[in-house]
Design an enzyme around this catalytic site. Structure first.
Site, short mmCIF file in Angstrom:
data_model
loop_
_atom_site.label_atom_id
_atom_site.label_comp_id
_atom_site.label_asym_id
_atom_site.label_seq_id
_atom_site.Cartn_x
_atom_site.Cartn_y
_atom_site.Cartn_z
N GLU A 75 -25.04 -7.21 -9.29
CA GLU A 75 -24.75 -8.56 -9.79
C GLU A 75 -24.63 -9.56 -8.65
O GLU A 75 -25.07 -10.70 -8.77
CB GLU A 75 -23.50 -8.58 -10.66
CG GLU A 75 -23.29 -9.96 -11.27
CD GLU A 75 -22.56 -9.95 -12.60
OE1 GLU A 75 -22.36 -11.06 -13.13
OE2 GLU A 75 -22.18 -8.88 -13.10
N THR A 76 -24.07 -9.13 -7.53
CA THR A 76 -23.97 -10.03 -6.38
C THR A 76 -25.35 -10.45 -5.90
O THR A 76 -25.63 -11.64 -5.74
CB THR A 76 -23.20 -9.33 -5.23
OG1 THR A 76 -21.87 -9.03 -5.68
CG2 THR A 76 -23.13 -10.23 -4.00
#
Length: 178
Positions: free
Chosen positions: A86-87
């Site tokens: 997700e980062t």
């Protein structure tokens, strides 16, 4: 997307700094935004040891140590892979959206292919779809032997930057674009 430049990250001078195309650095610096701080791994990513090594809308690469991010059996925790995915996908989405948008994750799925017990895992995010209001990235996470550990897909909503978001955007110093 052109030449990439090493940018000193204010949060950690000893760790690798993200690589950004010069045109992107200039665009954000002109708006007074500290790009290296904005596209860091954030509080959670920092706690987990996520390092962003390269960043553009076309490709984002980052690493995370397995140590400290394991489940009770000593394997890399699936949630840790999700944080890395997700980062990286969010950074790509934000770079695609530009300085007037923020990326908000709305869907994340991860398929875990094999365990990792030590070393670093590396994630590479590449775009699947880049539109006006959403961006979707595929993130492939591999171990140090280049074996696929996880495949993830993240879709982010690209929404307009609102005044209430301003307090969360790091301000650039006088040497932010150098």
């Amino acid at each position: 997307m052109g030449e990439q430049t090493q940018v000193a990250s204010p949060s950690s001078s000893s760790s690798p700094s993200p690589l950004f195309p010069q045109a992107v650095l200039d665009e954000y610096a002109a708006l007074g935004v500290d790009l290296a701080a904005l596209f860091s791994a954030g509080d959670l990513g920092t706690r987990m040891g996520v390092e962003i090594l390269e960043a553009s809308a076309e490709r984002v690469v980052g690493t995370m140590p397995v140590k400290g991010n394991t489940q009770p059996y000593g394997l890399l925790h699936g949630g840790a892979s999700a944080v890395l995915a997700e980062t990286l996908g969010s950074v790509g989405s934000m770079l695609h959206g530009g300085p007037a948008k923020i990326a908000v994750g709305v869907d994340l799925n991860c398929t875990h292919h094999r365990g990792a017990r030590d070393g670093l895992v590396t994630g590479t995010a590449t775009p699947v779809h880049r539109g006006r209001s959403t961006a979707t990235y595929e993130i492939v996470i591999t171990d140090e032997q280049d074996r696929r550990v996880c495949t993830a897909r993240l879709t982010c909503l690209l929404r307009d930057l609102a005044p209430r978001d301003a307090e969360h955007v790091p301000v650039a110093g006088p040497d932010a674009a150098s």
